[in-house]
Write a protein that holds these residues in place. Structure first.
Motif, PDB file in Angstrom:
ATOM      1  N   LYS A   1       2.797 -12.323  -2.416  1.00 20.74           N
ATOM      2  CA  LYS A   1       3.080 -11.401  -0.907  1.00 20.74           C
ATOM      3  C   LYS A   1       3.774 -10.176  -1.121  1.00 20.74           C
ATOM      4  O   LYS A   1       3.460  -9.242  -0.527  1.00 20.74           O
ATOM      5  CB  LYS A   1       3.945 -12.235  -0.157  1.00 20.74           C
ATOM      6  N   ILE A   2       4.332 -10.353  -2.173  1.00 20.46           N
ATOM      7  CA  ILE A   2       5.255  -8.923  -2.454  1.00 20.46           C
ATOM      8  C   ILE A   2       4.199  -8.051  -3.051  1.00 20.46           C
ATOM      9  O   ILE A   2       4.208  -6.455  -2.360  1.00 20.46           O
ATOM     10  CB  ILE A   2       6.419  -8.901  -3.639  1.00 20.46           C
ATOM     11  N   LEU A   3       3.528  -8.239  -3.836  1.00 17.43           N
ATOM     12  CA  LEU A   3       2.378  -6.975  -4.525  1.00 17.43           C
ATOM     13  C   LEU A   3       1.765  -6.697  -3.135  1.00 17.43           C
ATOM     14  O   LEU A   3       1.318  -6.103  -3.220  1.00 17.43           O
ATOM     15  CB  LEU A   3       1.831  -8.140  -4.946  1.00 17.43           C
ATOM     16  N   GLN A   4       1.288  -7.564  -2.405  1.00 17.76           N
ATOM     17  CA  GLN A   4       0.515  -7.428  -0.975  1.00 17.76           C
ATOM     18  C   GLN A   4       1.103  -6.519  -0.055  1.00 17.76           C
ATOM     19  O   GLN A   4       0.601  -5.318   0.416  1.00 17.76           O
ATOM     20  CB  GLN A   4      -0.087  -9.090  -0.179  1.00 17.76           C
ATOM     21  N   LYS A   5       2.396  -6.417   0.153  1.00 18.03           N
ATOM     22  CA  LYS A   5       3.381  -5.868   0.860  1.00 18.03           C
ATOM     23  C   LYS A   5       3.233  -3.854   0.395  1.00 18.03           C
ATOM     24  O   LYS A   5       3.259  -2.990   0.673  1.00 18.03           O
ATOM     25  CB  LYS A   5       4.557  -6.200   0.976  1.00 18.03           C
ATOM     26  N   THR A   6       4.169  -4.569  -1.232  1.00 18.26           N
ATOM     27  CA  THR A   6       3.568  -3.051  -2.105  1.00 18.26           C
ATOM     28  C   THR A   6       1.937  -2.309  -1.866  1.00 18.26           C
ATOM     29  O   THR A   6       1.673  -0.891  -2.116  1.00 18.26           O
ATOM     30  CB  THR A   6       3.973  -3.228  -2.835  1.00 18.26           C
ATOM     31  N   PHE A   7       1.239  -2.991  -1.668  1.00 15.67           N
ATOM     32  CA  PHE A   7      -0.444  -2.767  -2.084  1.00 15.67           C
ATOM     33  C   PHE A   7      -0.440  -1.725  -0.420  1.00 15.67           C
ATOM     34  O   PHE A   7      -1.400  -0.738  -0.703  1.00 15.67           O
ATOM     35  CB  PHE A   7      -1.849  -3.441  -2.494  1.00 15.67           C
ATOM     36  N   GLY A   8      -0.235  -2.532   0.702  1.00  7.28           N
ATOM     37  CA  GLY A   8      -0.018  -2.305   1.541  1.00  7.28           C
ATOM     38  C   GLY A   8       0.523  -0.549   1.569  1.00  7.28           C
ATOM     39  O   GLY A   8      -0.167   0.294   2.026  1.00  7.28           O
ATOM     40  N   GLU A   9       1.906  -1.045   1.380  1.00  5.68           N
ATOM     41  CA  GLU A   9       2.389   0.798   1.113  1.00  5.68           C
ATOM     42  C   GLU A   9       1.530   1.770   0.827  1.00  5.68           C
ATOM     43  O   GLU A   9       1.920   2.960   1.134  1.00  5.68           O
ATOM     44  CB  GLU A   9       3.890   0.415   0.959  1.00  5.68           C
ATOM     45  N   TRP A  10       1.925   2.036  -0.464  1.00  8.74           N
ATOM     46  CA  TRP A  10       0.813   2.307  -1.610  1.00  8.74           C
ATOM     47  C   TRP A  10      -0.226   2.732  -1.159  1.00  8.74           C
ATOM     48  O   TRP A  10      -0.272   3.880  -0.913  1.00  8.74           O
ATOM     49  CB  TRP A  10       0.521   1.880  -3.007  1.00  8.74           C
ATOM     50  N   LYS A  11      -1.154   2.244   0.340  1.00  9.74           N
ATOM     51  CA  LYS A  11      -2.685   2.584   0.578  1.00  9.74           C
ATOM     52  C   LYS A  11      -1.953   3.589   1.821  1.00  9.74           C
ATOM     53  O   LYS A  11      -2.606   4.533   2.107  1.00  9.74           O
ATOM     54  CB  LYS A  11      -3.046   0.980   0.736  1.00  9.74           C
ATOM     55  N   GLU A  12      -0.628   3.146   2.376  1.00 18.88           N
ATOM     56  CA  GLU A  12      -0.729   3.531   4.004  1.00 18.88           C
ATOM     57  C   GLU A  12      -0.620   5.083   2.952  1.00 18.88           C
ATOM     58  O   GLU A  12      -0.210   6.548   3.911  1.00 18.88           O
ATOM     59  CB  GLU A  12       0.723   3.262   4.254  1.00 18.88           C
ATOM     60  N   GLN A  13       0.775   5.149   1.676  1.00 16.75           N
ATOM     61  CA  GLN A  13       1.279   6.291   1.341  1.00 16.75           C
ATOM     62  C   GLN A  13      -0.300   7.113   1.375  1.00 16.75           C
ATOM     63  O   GLN A  13      -0.310   8.483   1.003  1.00 16.75           O
ATOM     64  CB  GLN A  13       2.323   6.549   0.250  1.00 16.75           C
ATOM     65  N   TRP A  14      -1.383   6.847   0.114  1.00 13.59           N
ATOM     66  CA  TRP A  14      -2.417   7.406  -0.261  1.00 13.59           C
ATOM     67  C   TRP A  14      -3.268   7.595   0.622  1.00 13.59           C
ATOM     68  O   TRP A  14      -4.023   9.250   0.548  1.00 13.59           O
ATOM     69  CB  TRP A  14      -3.116   6.077  -1.084  1.00 13.59           C
ATOM     70  N   THR A  15      -3.184   7.093   2.022  1.00  5.11           N
ATOM     71  CA  THR A  15      -3.989   7.826   3.151  1.00  5.11           C
ATOM     72  C   THR A  15      -3.443   8.832   3.796  1.00  5.11           C
ATOM     73  O   THR A  15      -4.250   9.833   4.033  1.00  5.11           O
ATOM     74  CB  THR A  15      -4.252   6.919   4.149  1.00  5.11           C
TER      75      THR A  15
ATOM     76  N   CYS B   1      -1.359  10.719   1.843  1.00  6.65           N
ATOM     77  CA  CYS B   1      -1.703  11.862   1.113  1.00  6.65           C
ATOM     78  C   CYS B   1      -2.727  13.114   1.016  1.00  6.65           C
ATOM     79  O   CYS B   1      -2.976  13.820   0.986  1.00  6.65           O
ATOM     80  CB  CYS B   1      -1.270  11.266  -0.373  1.00  6.65           C
ATOM     81  N   ARG B   2      -3.694  11.588   1.688  1.00  2.83           N
ATOM     82  CA  ARG B   2      -5.565  11.698   1.912  1.00  2.83           C
ATOM     83  C   ARG B   2      -5.560  13.061   2.668  1.00  2.83           C
ATOM     84  O   ARG B   2      -6.424  13.923   2.813  1.00  2.83           O
ATOM     85  CB  ARG B   2      -6.068  11.056   1.541  1.00  2.83           C
ATOM     86  N   GLU B   3      -5.003  12.768   3.566  1.00  2.00           N
ATOM     87  CA  GLU B   3      -5.032  13.333   5.048  1.00  2.00           C
ATOM     88  C   GLU B   3      -5.275  14.927   4.868  1.00  2.00           C
ATOM     89  O   GLU B   3      -4.987  16.116   5.573  1.00  2.00           O
ATOM     90  CB  GLU B   3      -4.451  12.660   6.520  1.00  2.00           C
ATOM     91  N   GLU B   4      -3.319  15.163   4.130  1.00  2.00           N
ATOM     92  CA  GLU B   4      -2.947  15.847   3.624  1.00  2.00           C
ATOM     93  C   GLU B   4      -3.482  17.181   3.138  1.00  2.00           C
ATOM     94  O   GLU B   4      -3.833  18.485   3.649  1.00  2.00           O
ATOM     95  CB  GLU B   4      -1.587  15.856   3.137  1.00  2.00           C
TER      96      GLU B   4
END
Length: 307
Positions: free
Chosen positions: A30-44, A46-49
């Motif tokens: 669950k911690i890994l899934q949550k971390t991956f979700g946060e990382w995916k949000e940050q990556w999105t 950054c990609r928009e920027e």
């Protein structure tokens, strides 16, 4: 064997059906899934920027390309105007040189005519002088002739002198007339040159003023277009920023709603797991109690048989 069996029974009664290692693995997952979700949000984000930066760069490149094309067209137009002006100036110089050459040829023809007339007059004078000398010589030779012949020769000499004086007067009058004509021609030519120079100066002044006005109008139109383009781009950027903020706020609301829904599901799941664990613990306790009774009964029967 009994100790191991009772240890397993005690572990199941203490921790339930889910062992600590399995719970730890579930927690890590669950911690890994949550971390991956946060990382995916940050990556999105950054990609928009990055896409926004690429769009700004592309817009600047397009704007610079349009400005360069307008500047190159203006330079080509100015070069064409300068070439036309040089061609016009060369044509004017050639026309002036042609007129000068024609006038010079006319002047040379007049001078040749004058020199021809002067040579004829000098020849006539030489012939006249020779005739006078010949008459004097004849008079001296025939001085002893009759007085009638002397008078005839004197009359002839007087007639020739009158003719020579008349020719000199005619020559002076002819030269004076030619000089007056040349003065009139030069005055007319000078007046025409002065008028032509004044007209060319006025035309050049008008051409420069028209060129300056045209350049000012072009600069004003270019400035108006650039201001309009900048204002449109600013309005588009503001609207895009507003839409981006609205989309970001909507995404935040969706994420918050997803988190709330996930928390609710997790709460229901936790309640369900607790209920299942309580039921399993109750069932295990009952089984343990039955096993304990069976063991006690076995030992009781064994003790009775031994007794």
């Amino acid at each position: 064997y009994l100790a191991k069996k009772f240890f397993y029974l005690w572990a199941k009664m203490t921790f339930g059906q889910v062992l600590p290692s399995r719970a730890r693995r579930f927690y890590d997952q669950k911690i890994l899934q949550k971390t991956f979700g946060e990382w995916k949000e940050q990556w999105t984000v950054c990609r928009e920027e990055k896409l926004s930066l690429r769009a700004d760069s592309h817009y600047r490149h397009l704007l610079l390309n349009l400005i360069f094309q307008a500047w190159r067209a203006y330079v080509c137009q100015q070069q064409g105007k300068r070439n036309k002006y040089h061609v016009a100036e060369s044509h004017a110089k050639k026309q002036t040189l042609l007129r000068t050459w024609q006038r010079w040829l006319l002047y040379v023809g007049v001078q040749r005519t004058k020199h021809g007339l002067q040579s004829v007059a000098l020849a006539f004078r030489e012939r006249s002088c020779l005739r006078i000398s010949w008459a004097v010589w004849r008079r001296q030779q025939y001085q002893k002739c009759s007085g009638r012949k002397m008078n005839i020769l004197a009359l002839q000499h007087w007639a020739q002198s009158l003719q020579f004086r008349a020719w000199l007067q005619w020559r002076e009058l002819y030269l004076y007339t030619q000089n007056e004509k040349q003065k009139d021609t030069r005055a007319v030519t000078h007046h025409q040159h002065w008028e032509l120079r004044r007209c060319v100066g006025a035309w050049l002044g008008y051409l420069n003023l028209h060129r300056v006005k045209k350049r000012q109008n072009e600069l004003a139109q270019e400035f108006h277009r650039s201001r309009t383009l900048q204002r449109c781009f600013s309005d588009w950027q503001q609207s895009w920023e507003c839409r981006r903020r609205m989309h970001a706020h909507q995404r935040d609301l969706e994420k918050q709603a997803a988190r709330i829904a996930l928390w609710r599901v997790f709460a229901h799941w936790k309640h369900y797991v607790l209920c299942v664990e309580e039921a399993q613990q109750y069932e295990l306790a009952e089984k343990h109690y039955q096993c304990h009774l069976l063991v006690l009964q076995r030992y009781w029967n064994h003790w009775k048989s031994r007794l």
